[in-house]
Structures are given as structure tokens and as C-alpha cells.
Design a protein around this motif. Sequence first.
Motif, mmCIF file in Angstrom:
data_model
loop_
_atom_site.group_PDB
_atom_site.id
_atom_site.type_symbol
_atom_site.label_atom_id
_atom_site.label_comp_id
_atom_site.label_asym_id
_atom_site.label_seq_id
_atom_site.Cartn_x
_atom_site.Cartn_y
_atom_site.Cartn_z
ATOM 1 N N ILE A 1 38.737 29.609 41.833
ATOM 2 C CA ILE A 1 38.141 29.739 43.172
ATOM 3 C C ILE A 1 39.209 29.662 44.252
ATOM 4 O O ILE A 1 40.030 28.750 44.269
ATOM 5 N N ARG B 1 36.727 33.871 46.842
ATOM 6 C CA ARG B 1 37.062 34.925 45.881
ATOM 7 C C ARG B 1 37.590 34.248 44.625
ATOM 8 O O ARG B 1 37.960 33.076 44.636
ATOM 9 N N PHE B 2 37.651 35.008 43.545
ATOM 10 C CA PHE B 2 38.179 34.488 42.294
ATOM 11 C C PHE B 2 39.516 35.151 41.990
ATOM 12 O O PHE B 2 39.697 36.339 42.243
ATOM 13 N N THR C 1 29.668 36.007 43.710
ATOM 14 C CA THR C 1 30.181 34.641 43.602
ATOM 15 C C THR C 1 29.058 33.646 43.321
ATOM 16 O O THR C 1 29.240 32.697 42.566
#
Length: 205
Positions: free
Chosen positions: A175, A103-104, A148
Motif C-alpha cells: 500500500i 495505490r499498490f 483498492t
Amino acid sequence: MNAQTQIPEGYRADSKGRLVPISTIKPIDIERDAVVTSLIEKVKATRQQLIDFKAVAFGDIEAFIELSLEQYGVHVAGGKGNITLYSFDGQYKIVRQIQDSIRFDERLQAAKVLIDECIQSWSADSNDHIKTLINDAFQVDREGKISTGRVLGLRRHNIDDPKWIQAMEAISDSIKIVDSKSYVRFYERDKDGKYQPISLDFANV
């Protein structure tokens, strides 16, 4: 009825937990119950065998990797990385994959701002294909999530723009690995020389 509740002799519990005298249950219902429970017991036993085999497979693969690396005085902790092993004759291969779910964090927004500034500063005749890729990368799906793969794919472009480089650094910094799953797959080469999966999926055997 709770599974721990003692059922009196001569009775069976029905789907609502009510005690029913066995003498009043139709023979076909008793036979159906016997088939279902017998198969479920076998399924659970088979599942446990697969669980045990999975542990053995990953353990054997990891042990072999350590043995191979020891030849060079190298030790890699954590078992990370994708590995493909072949039998001596090439008839079989085993693929171990470690798939990270990422995930960001909020720094992705900084990357988007920097990239937007890049687009605005680029001349009108600059690469429209790159612009399209950028816009697509930051589109969200129905669940409001950003792809992503598309975002990370932006890092493959060698663009000599200070803001672009800074944006790629922001993407890398944003990240976060939230989960990691391990897979092992087995293959056998067919008569045409192509590797076909040896399926352990009940529906495909």
C-alpha cells in the motif's frame, strides 16, 4: 490579446483580441458583457469567501481536537482521522473526513501469486464464495486499475492458512498513499430527527 495589453480609450477587445470601437458595438452586447463580468466578479469573491471559510473551519476543528486531547496530556500531530462533532442539543453535527488515495506497488503481484496457491491447495468443496471474492478483487476496470476497496476487503477474512496470512502481509506492505484529501460537511437535524446536509453546492441551495 494578452490581458496585460493596454486597450486604447474608446475601444473594447473582442473574443479574438481585436480592438473594436465602442461606438460600433450594439447596446445589447455592452449590456450582456456588463451582466457577465459583474456576475463573474461576484462569483470569484464568493469563491474566495468559501476558501477562507474552509481554512477557518478546518482550523477551528483542529484547535478544538487539540484542546480536547490536552485534557489527557495527549497530542496528535498531522490532523489525521475522521471526526464527528455534535452541538450540545444534537441539532447540528460537523463531520471532518480525511480520505487517502492509495495505490499498490509491485508487491501486490506477490500477494496474488500466494493467493492463487491458496486457491489451488484448498479442497474442491471449500468456500466458493471466498474464491469468487478473490477473483473479483483482482479484476481490472476499463482503465486497467484494480479496485483498492475489493483488495483491501480481502484482509477482513479470517483464513488460517500460512500462505493466505503471508499474502495479506504482502498486500499491507504494497500500500502506498499517493494523495490525501480533507473534507468537512455540515448537517442539521430535521423534524423527523434525521440529519440533513447543509449544502454549500451552488446547484443545491
